[in-house]
Design a protein around this motif. Structure first.
Motif, PDB file in Angstrom:
ATOM      1  N   ALA A  24      98.834  29.561   9.359  1.00 27.01           N
ATOM      2  CA  ALA A  24      99.758  28.666  10.438  1.00 27.01           C
ATOM      3  C   ALA A  24     101.015  27.973   9.881  1.00 27.01           C
ATOM      4  CB  ALA A  24      98.957  27.978  11.294  1.00 27.01           C
ATOM      5  N   VAL A  25     101.854  27.729  10.856  1.00 26.12           N
ATOM      6  CA  VAL A  25     102.947  27.238  10.036  1.00 26.12           C
ATOM      7  C   VAL A  25     103.385  25.601  11.048  1.00 26.12           C
ATOM      8  CG1 VAL A  25     105.528  26.881   9.584  1.00 26.12           C
ATOM      9  CG2 VAL A  25     104.140  29.060   9.218  1.00 26.12           C
ATOM     10  N   ARG A  26     103.532  24.544  10.536  1.00 28.79           N
ATOM     11  CA  ARG A  26     103.701  23.250  11.403  1.00 28.79           C
ATOM     12  C   ARG A  26     105.177  23.007  10.887  1.00 28.79           C
ATOM     13  NH1 ARG A  26     103.047  17.522  10.397  1.00 28.79           N
ATOM     14  NH2 ARG A  26     103.024  16.652  12.496  1.00 28.79           N
ATOM     15  N   LEU A  27     105.865  22.734  12.063  1.00 26.23           N
ATOM     16  CA  LEU A  27     107.365  22.407  12.139  1.00 26.23           C
ATOM     17  C   LEU A  27     107.709  21.097  12.587  1.00 26.23           C
ATOM     18  CD1 LEU A  27     108.532  26.064  13.246  1.00 26.23           C
ATOM     19  CD2 LEU A  27     108.454  25.211  10.849  1.00 26.23           C
ATOM     20  N   VAL A  28     108.358  20.411  11.807  1.00 22.64           N
ATOM     21  CA  VAL A  28     108.893  18.972  12.346  1.00 22.64           C
ATOM     22  C   VAL A  28     110.415  18.955  12.209  1.00 22.64           C
ATOM     23  CG1 VAL A  28     108.646  16.394  12.155  1.00 22.64           C
ATOM     24  CG2 VAL A  28     106.591  17.996  11.670  1.00 22.64           C
ATOM     25  N   GLU A  29     110.967  18.776  13.301  1.00 21.17           N
ATOM     26  CA  GLU A  29     112.409  18.527  13.183  1.00 21.17           C
ATOM     27  C   GLU A  29     112.856  17.115  13.409  1.00 21.17           C
ATOM     28  OE1 GLU A  29     111.556  21.862  16.571  1.00 21.17           O
ATOM     29  OE2 GLU A  29     110.827  19.823  16.065  1.00 21.17           O
ATOM     30  N   SER A  30     113.988  16.738  12.633  1.00 24.27           N
ATOM     31  CA  SER A  30     114.747  15.625  12.756  1.00 24.27           C
ATOM     32  C   SER A  30     116.132  15.692  12.658  1.00 24.27           C
ATOM     33  CB  SER A  30     114.384  14.641  11.624  1.00 24.27           C
ATOM     34  OG  SER A  30     114.652  15.314  10.376  1.00 24.27           O
ATOM     35  N   GLY A  31     116.859  14.496  12.978  1.00 26.79           N
ATOM     36  CA  GLY A  31     118.196  14.524  12.856  1.00 26.79           C
ATOM     37  C   GLY A  31     119.189  14.735  14.168  1.00 26.79           C
ATOM     38  N   GLY A  32     118.347  14.744  15.292  1.00 26.68           N
ATOM     39  CA  GLY A  32     119.066  14.772  16.549  1.00 26.68           C
ATOM     40  C   GLY A  32     119.572  13.285  16.898  1.00 26.68           C
ATOM     41  N   ASP A  33     120.783  13.255  17.246  1.00 19.71           N
ATOM     42  CA  ASP A  33     121.542  11.850  17.683  1.00 19.71           C
ATOM     43  C   ASP A  33     122.588  12.357  18.710  1.00 19.71           C
ATOM     44  OD1 ASP A  33     122.748   9.673  15.155  1.00 19.71           O
ATOM     45  OD2 ASP A  33     122.363   9.251  17.257  1.00 19.71           O
ATOM     46  N   SER A  34     123.196  11.037  19.218  1.00 21.70           N
ATOM     47  CA  SER A  34     124.188  10.912  19.919  1.00 21.70           C
ATOM     48  C   SER A  34     125.570  11.046  19.310  1.00 21.70           C
ATOM     49  CB  SER A  34     124.211   9.941  21.232  1.00 21.70           C
ATOM     50  OG  SER A  34     122.962  10.269  21.999  1.00 21.70           O
ATOM     51  N   VAL A  35     126.451  11.999  19.656  1.00 21.54           N
ATOM     52  CA  VAL A  35     127.838  11.847  18.966  1.00 21.54           C
ATOM     53  C   VAL A  35     128.961  12.261  20.096  1.00 21.54           C
ATOM     54  CG1 VAL A  35     126.908  12.493  16.533  1.00 21.54           C
ATOM     55  CG2 VAL A  35     127.455  14.348  18.418  1.00 21.54           C
ATOM     56  N   GLN A  36     130.150  12.045  19.462  1.00 19.14           N
ATOM     57  CA  GLN A  36     131.312  12.175  20.305  1.00 19.14           C
ATOM     58  C   GLN A  36     131.708  13.734  20.045  1.00 19.14           C
ATOM     59  OE1 GLN A  36     133.239  10.143  22.181  1.00 19.14           O
ATOM     60  NE2 GLN A  36     132.016   8.273  21.768  1.00 19.14           N
ATOM     61  N   ALA A  37     132.403  14.110  21.030  1.00 17.19           N
ATOM     62  CA  ALA A  37     132.769  15.649  20.929  1.00 17.19           C
ATOM     63  C   ALA A  37     133.769  15.733  19.676  1.00 17.19           C
ATOM     64  CB  ALA A  37     133.709  15.987  22.184  1.00 17.19           C
ATOM     65  N   GLY A  38     133.629  16.766  18.953  1.00 18.93           N
ATOM     66  CA  GLY A  38     134.426  17.102  17.693  1.00 18.93           C
ATOM     67  C   GLY A  38     133.530  16.281  16.441  1.00 18.93           C
ATOM     68  N   GLY A  39     132.607  15.742  16.714  1.00 20.03           N
ATOM     69  CA  GLY A  39     131.751  15.114  15.753  1.00 20.03           C
ATOM     70  C   GLY A  39     130.625  16.333  15.186  1.00 20.03           C
ATOM     71  N   SER A  40     130.243  15.817  14.042  1.00 21.06           N
ATOM     72  CA  SER A  40     128.971  16.838  13.442  1.00 21.06           C
ATOM     73  C   SER A  40     127.673  16.126  13.270  1.00 21.06           C
ATOM     74  CB  SER A  40     129.674  17.359  12.104  1.00 21.06           C
ATOM     75  OG  SER A  40     130.776  17.604  11.908  1.00 21.06           O
ATOM     76  N   LEU A  41     126.655  16.975  13.093  1.00 21.93           N
ATOM     77  CA  LEU A  41     125.403  16.617  13.019  1.00 21.93           C
ATOM     78  C   LEU A  41     124.478  17.520  12.112  1.00 21.93           C
ATOM     79  CD1 LEU A  41     123.920  15.479  16.366  1.00 21.93           C
ATOM     80  CD2 LEU A  41     124.260  14.014  14.390  1.00 21.93           C
ATOM     81  N   THR A  42     123.713  17.218  11.332  1.00 20.96           N
ATOM     82  CA  THR A  42     122.812  18.236  10.393  1.00 20.96           C
ATOM     83  C   THR A  42     121.540  17.851  10.896  1.00 20.96           C
ATOM     84  OG1 THR A  42     124.366  18.170   8.662  1.00 20.96           O
ATOM     85  CG2 THR A  42     122.038  18.885   8.284  1.00 20.96           C
ATOM     86  N   LEU A  43     120.829  18.890  11.668  1.00 20.80           N
ATOM     87  CA  LEU A  43     119.237  18.940  11.861  1.00 20.80           C
ATOM     88  C   LEU A  43     118.531  19.303  10.755  1.00 20.80           C
ATOM     89  CD1 LEU A  43     119.473  20.247  15.457  1.00 20.80           C
ATOM     90  CD2 LEU A  43     119.688  17.854  14.714  1.00 20.80           C
TER      91      LEU A  43
END
Length: 126
Positions: free
Chosen positions: A1-20
Protein backbone atom coordinates in the motif's frame (compact mmCIF):
# COMPACT_ATOMS: atom_id res chain seq x y z
CA UNK A 1 0.00 0.00 0.00
CA UNK A 2 0.98 3.63 -0.48
CA UNK A 3 0.11 6.46 1.91
CA UNK A 4 0.03 9.95 0.41
CA UNK A 5 0.10 13.26 2.30
CA UNK A 6 -0.29 16.55 0.43
CA UNK A 7 0.82 19.99 1.57
CA UNK A 8 1.37 23.44 0.14
CA UNK A 9 -2.18 24.56 -0.54
CA UNK A 10 -2.81 28.24 0.12
CA UNK A 11 -4.69 31.35 -0.96
CA UNK A 12 -3.03 33.43 -3.66
CA UNK A 13 -3.80 36.24 -6.06
CA UNK A 14 -4.42 35.55 -9.73
CA UNK A 15 -1.13 35.37 -11.60
CA UNK A 16 0.66 33.99 -8.57
CA UNK A 17 2.42 30.68 -8.06
CA UNK A 18 2.26 27.77 -5.66
CA UNK A 19 4.09 24.49 -5.26
CA UNK A 20 2.20 21.51 -3.89
CA UNK A 21 4.04 18.60 -2.32
CA UNK A 22 3.01 15.01 -1.77
CA UNK A 23 4.99 12.82 0.59
CA UNK A 24 4.63 9.15 -0.24
CA UNK A 25 5.12 6.26 2.13
CA UNK A 26 5.26 2.75 0.78
CA UNK A 27 7.34 0.53 -1.35
CA UNK A 28 8.05 0.40 -4.22
CA UNK A 29 7.36 4.10 -4.74
CA UNK A 30 9.58 4.27 -7.76
CA UNK A 31 7.43 1.85 -9.69
CA UNK A 32 4.15 3.71 -9.37
CA UNK A 33 2.51 6.15 -11.71
CA UNK A 34 2.02 9.33 -9.68
CA UNK A 35 -0.29 12.20 -10.42
CA UNK A 36 -2.35 15.18 -9.35
CA UNK A 37 -6.10 15.64 -9.55
CA UNK A 38 -8.45 18.37 -8.47
CA UNK A 39 -12.10 18.36 -7.52
CA UNK A 40 -14.65 20.58 -5.81
CA UNK A 41 -17.90 19.23 -4.38
CA UNK A 42 -20.42 18.64 -7.13
CA UNK A 43 -17.83 18.86 -9.87
CA UNK A 44 -16.17 16.16 -11.90
CA UNK A 45 -12.73 15.08 -10.76
CA UNK A 46 -10.06 16.34 -13.17
CA UNK A 47 -6.72 14.67 -13.78
CA UNK A 48 -4.07 17.36 -14.19
CA UNK A 49 -0.62 15.84 -14.49
CA UNK A 50 1.06 12.45 -14.24
CA UNK A 51 4.60 11.15 -14.11
CA UNK A 52 5.45 7.56 -14.89
CA UNK A 53 8.15 5.18 -13.71
CA UNK A 54 10.60 6.52 -16.28
CA UNK A 55 9.90 10.18 -15.59
CA UNK A 56 7.70 10.73 -18.61
CA UNK A 57 5.05 13.35 -17.95
CA UNK A 58 1.47 13.82 -19.11
CA UNK A 59 -0.62 16.98 -18.76
CA UNK A 60 -4.23 17.99 -19.17
CA UNK A 61 -4.75 20.73 -21.74
CA UNK A 62 -6.17 23.02 -19.04
CA UNK A 63 -2.82 23.21 -17.24
CA UNK A 64 -0.26 22.50 -19.95
CA UNK A 65 2.38 25.22 -19.98
CA UNK A 66 1.40 26.49 -16.52
CA UNK A 67 1.81 23.47 -14.24
CA UNK A 68 4.85 21.22 -13.93
CA UNK A 69 4.91 17.82 -12.23
CA UNK A 70 8.15 16.44 -10.84
CA UNK A 71 9.38 14.06 -8.19
CA UNK A 72 12.33 13.62 -5.90
CA UNK A 73 12.69 9.86 -5.71
CA UNK A 74 15.22 10.01 -2.89
CA UNK A 75 12.72 11.92 -0.76
CA UNK A 76 9.73 9.97 -2.12
CA UNK A 77 8.04 13.29 -2.74
CA UNK A 78 5.91 14.40 -5.66
CA UNK A 79 5.55 18.08 -6.59
CA UNK A 80 3.23 20.24 -8.63
CA UNK A 81 4.59 23.66 -9.54
CA UNK A 82 1.69 25.90 -10.49
CA UNK A 83 2.34 29.22 -12.25
CA UNK A 84 0.09 31.95 -13.57
CA UNK A 85 -2.76 30.77 -11.39
CA UNK A 86 -6.30 31.72 -12.34
CA UNK A 87 -9.47 31.96 -10.24
CA UNK A 88 -10.78 28.88 -12.06
CA UNK A 89 -7.85 26.91 -10.58
CA UNK A 90 -9.53 27.22 -7.17
CA UNK A 91 -10.11 23.65 -6.06
CA UNK A 92 -9.14 20.85 -3.72
CA UNK A 93 -6.00 19.22 -5.08
CA UNK A 94 -5.28 15.53 -4.57
CA UNK A 95 -2.16 13.46 -4.97
CA UNK A 96 -2.70 9.98 -6.36
CA UNK A 97 -0.77 6.83 -7.17
CA UNK A 98 -1.48 3.96 -9.49
CA UNK A 99 0.20 0.69 -10.29
CA UNK A 100 3.10 0.64 -12.77
CA UNK A 101 2.52 1.20 -16.46
CA UNK A 102 -0.87 2.82 -15.97
CA UNK A 103 -0.08 6.49 -16.63
CA UNK A 104 -1.27 6.38 -20.22
CA UNK A 105 -4.61 4.95 -19.10
CA UNK A 106 -4.89 7.46 -16.26
CA UNK A 107 -4.19 10.40 -18.56
CA UNK A 108 -6.78 9.06 -21.00
CA UNK A 109 -9.33 8.70 -18.17
CA UNK A 110 -9.61 4.96 -18.74
CA UNK A 111 -8.85 4.10 -15.14
CA UNK A 112 -8.68 5.65 -11.69
CA UNK A 113 -5.74 5.68 -9.29
CA UNK A 114 -5.32 3.01 -6.66
CA UNK A 115 -4.39 5.36 -3.84
CA UNK A 116 -5.41 8.91 -2.89
CA UNK A 117 -4.21 11.56 -0.50
CA UNK A 118 -6.53 13.64 1.67
CA UNK A 119 -6.23 16.77 -0.44
CA UNK A 120 -4.96 20.32 -0.02
CA UNK A 121 -7.00 23.45 -0.79
CA UNK A 122 -5.89 26.01 -3.37
CA UNK A 123 -7.80 29.29 -3.59
CA UNK A 124 -7.04 31.88 -6.26
CA UNK A 125 -8.63 35.31 -5.96
CA UNK A 126 -9.02 37.80 -8.77
Amino acid sequence: AVRLVESGGDSVQAGGSLTLSCAAEGNPYLRYCMGWFRQMPGKEREGLAFIDEDGKTFYADSVKGRFTISHDTAKKTLYLQMNNLKPEDTDMYYCAAARPFTCVALAAKRRLPDYWGQGTQVTVSS
